[in-house]
Design a protein around this motif. Structure first.
Motif, PDB file in Angstrom:
ATOM      1  N   ILE A  66       0.713  -1.108   0.011  1.00  0.00           N
ATOM      2  CA  ILE A  66       0.018   0.064   0.068  1.00  0.00           C
ATOM      3  C   ILE A  66       0.780   1.205  -0.009  1.00  0.00           C
ATOM      4  O   ILE A  66       1.844   1.296   0.813  1.00  0.00           O
ATOM      5  CB  ILE A  66      -0.889  -0.028   1.079  1.00  0.00           C
ATOM      6  CG1 ILE A  66      -1.820  -1.348   1.154  1.00  0.00           C
ATOM      7  CG2 ILE A  66      -1.778   1.476   1.313  1.00  0.00           C
ATOM      8  CD1 ILE A  66      -2.815  -1.387   2.615  1.00  0.00           C
ATOM      9  N   GLY A  67       0.687   2.100  -1.076  1.00  0.00           N
ATOM     10  CA  GLY A  67       1.695   3.334  -0.931  1.00  0.00           C
ATOM     11  C   GLY A  67       3.221   2.982  -1.306  1.00  0.00           C
ATOM     12  O   GLY A  67       3.999   3.452  -0.754  1.00  0.00           O
ATOM     13  N   ASN A  68       3.300   1.916  -2.099  1.00  0.00           N
ATOM     14  CA  ASN A  68       4.682   1.524  -2.373  1.00  0.00           C
ATOM     15  C   ASN A  68       5.559   0.697  -1.061  1.00  0.00           C
ATOM     16  O   ASN A  68       6.672   1.013  -1.298  1.00  0.00           O
ATOM     17  CB  ASN A  68       5.407   2.431  -2.996  1.00  0.00           C
ATOM     18  CG  ASN A  68       4.879   2.939  -4.255  1.00  0.00           C
ATOM     19  OD1 ASN A  68       4.347   2.067  -5.182  1.00  0.00           O
ATOM     20  ND2 ASN A  68       4.544   4.251  -4.676  1.00  0.00           N
ATOM     21  N   ARG A  69       4.800   0.564  -0.321  1.00  0.00           N
ATOM     22  CA  ARG A  69       5.378  -0.133   0.934  1.00  0.00           C
ATOM     23  C   ARG A  69       4.777  -1.152   1.573  1.00  0.00           C
ATOM     24  O   ARG A  69       3.389  -1.035   1.435  1.00  0.00           O
ATOM     25  CB  ARG A  69       6.034   0.848   2.158  1.00  0.00           C
ATOM     26  CG  ARG A  69       5.324   1.722   3.093  1.00  0.00           C
ATOM     27  CD  ARG A  69       4.109   1.703   3.363  1.00  0.00           C
ATOM     28  NE  ARG A  69       3.474   2.619   3.993  1.00  0.00           N
ATOM     29  CZ  ARG A  69       2.772   3.609   3.866  1.00  0.00           C
ATOM     30  NH1 ARG A  69       1.941   3.688   2.719  1.00  0.00           N
ATOM     31  NH2 ARG A  69       2.007   4.260   4.879  1.00  0.00           N
ATOM     32  N   PRO A  70       5.208  -2.435   2.193  1.00  0.00           N
ATOM     33  CA  PRO A  70       4.557  -3.126   2.769  1.00  0.00           C
ATOM     34  C   PRO A  70       3.753  -2.674   4.118  1.00  0.00           C
ATOM     35  O   PRO A  70       4.285  -1.832   4.869  1.00  0.00           O
ATOM     36  CB  PRO A  70       5.230  -4.322   3.333  1.00  0.00           C
ATOM     37  CG  PRO A  70       6.830  -4.045   2.601  1.00  0.00           C
ATOM     38  CD  PRO A  70       6.658  -2.468   2.488  1.00  0.00           C
ATOM     39  N   ILE A 169      -2.355  -6.258  -3.221  1.00  0.00           N
ATOM     40  CA  ILE A 169      -1.030  -6.420  -3.982  1.00  0.00           C
ATOM     41  C   ILE A 169       0.086  -7.127  -3.235  1.00  0.00           C
ATOM     42  O   ILE A 169       0.558  -6.369  -1.955  1.00  0.00           O
ATOM     43  CB  ILE A 169      -0.563  -4.794  -4.608  1.00  0.00           C
ATOM     44  CG1 ILE A 169      -1.747  -4.162  -5.306  1.00  0.00           C
ATOM     45  CG2 ILE A 169       0.762  -5.203  -5.184  1.00  0.00           C
ATOM     46  CD1 ILE A 169      -1.471  -2.917  -5.454  1.00  0.00           C
ATOM     47  N   PRO A 170       0.587  -8.175  -3.475  1.00  0.00           N
ATOM     48  CA  PRO A 170       1.553  -8.977  -2.672  1.00  0.00           C
ATOM     49  C   PRO A 170       2.796  -8.077  -2.590  1.00  0.00           C
ATOM     50  O   PRO A 170       3.347  -7.621  -3.469  1.00  0.00           O
ATOM     51  CB  PRO A 170       1.526 -10.261  -3.620  1.00  0.00           C
ATOM     52  CG  PRO A 170       0.658 -10.436  -4.547  1.00  0.00           C
ATOM     53  CD  PRO A 170       0.234  -8.974  -4.670  1.00  0.00           C
ATOM     54  N   VAL A 171       3.367  -8.398  -1.437  1.00  0.00           N
ATOM     55  CA  VAL A 171       4.864  -7.954  -1.129  1.00  0.00           C
ATOM     56  C   VAL A 171       5.671  -8.464  -2.094  1.00  0.00           C
ATOM     57  O   VAL A 171       5.645  -9.947  -2.059  1.00  0.00           O
ATOM     58  CB  VAL A 171       5.233  -7.783   0.273  1.00  0.00           C
ATOM     59  CG1 VAL A 171       6.662  -7.641   0.421  1.00  0.00           C
ATOM     60  CG2 VAL A 171       4.166  -7.358   1.199  1.00  0.00           C
TER      61      VAL A 171
END
Length: 181
Positions: A66-70, A169-171
């Motif tokens: 979320i927001g380019n970070r886990p 969105i998976p890490v």
């Protein structure tokens, strides 16, 4: 095994400050249940350490980008006692790459029936309304250095919907490469 106080840095003091902040703005603590608190990790190593430790006190509901970070959410085995009633979940956010942010306990989220009615009932409260247009509408009340967010759906219910819709969105498997503790 460390206690939640040791892991999170005095959640009771954080919750007491949120309670006082609401009261200072004329808001009761009974607007709705606080469904989760959020902790922002200082770095990826702290995220991994806390993710491992929190897995011993709760069940993972989801971990995704979320927001380019886990961000991972746990449902506590035993809800956290608070002035807002029992808090069932904690959200742990990894830091965003290249961004400076305050780490530690950051916000609590309260579920209310109607955001418009909340605003109309408390017109003197300086809610930030920027989040009303998003996919999960929210009002935010700044209580520096913390904040309280208001939603119409609990985080756990939102997660169930996002999983069902295939929106998580998976890490990436190599995201924490060379960061394992």
């Amino acid at each position: 095994m460390p206690t939640l106080d040791e892991l999170l840095g005095e959640p009771r003091q954080f919750l007491d400050e949120l309670e006082q902040g609401l009261l200072d703005h004329g808001l009761p603590t009974t607007l709705g249940p606080m469904d989760h608190i959020c902790y922002r990790a200082a770095d990826q190593q702290e995220y991994l350490r806390l993710r491992s430790a929190l897995a011993r006190v709760g069940d993972c509901l989801v971990e995704g980008m979320i927001g380019n970070r886990p961000i991972i959410t746990f449902q506590f085995h035993h809800p956290l006692a608070s002035p807002f009633g029992p808090i069932p979940c904690i959200e742990l956010a990894a830091p965003k790459a290249g961004k400076q942010h305050r780490y530690g306990l950051e916000h609590g989220e309260i579920v209310v029936g109607n955001l418009t009615l909340l605003q109309e009932s408390y017109p003197e409260v300086p809610f930030n309304t920027k989040g009303l247009q998003g996919p999960a509408p929210e009002l935010t009340l700044a209580l520096p250095p913390y904040q309280v967010k208001f939603h119409q759906r609990s985080l756990a219910d939102t997660i169930v919907l996002e999983i069902a819709r295939g929106e998580v969105i998976p890490v990436p498997t190599d995201y924490f490469k060379d960061k394992e503790i």
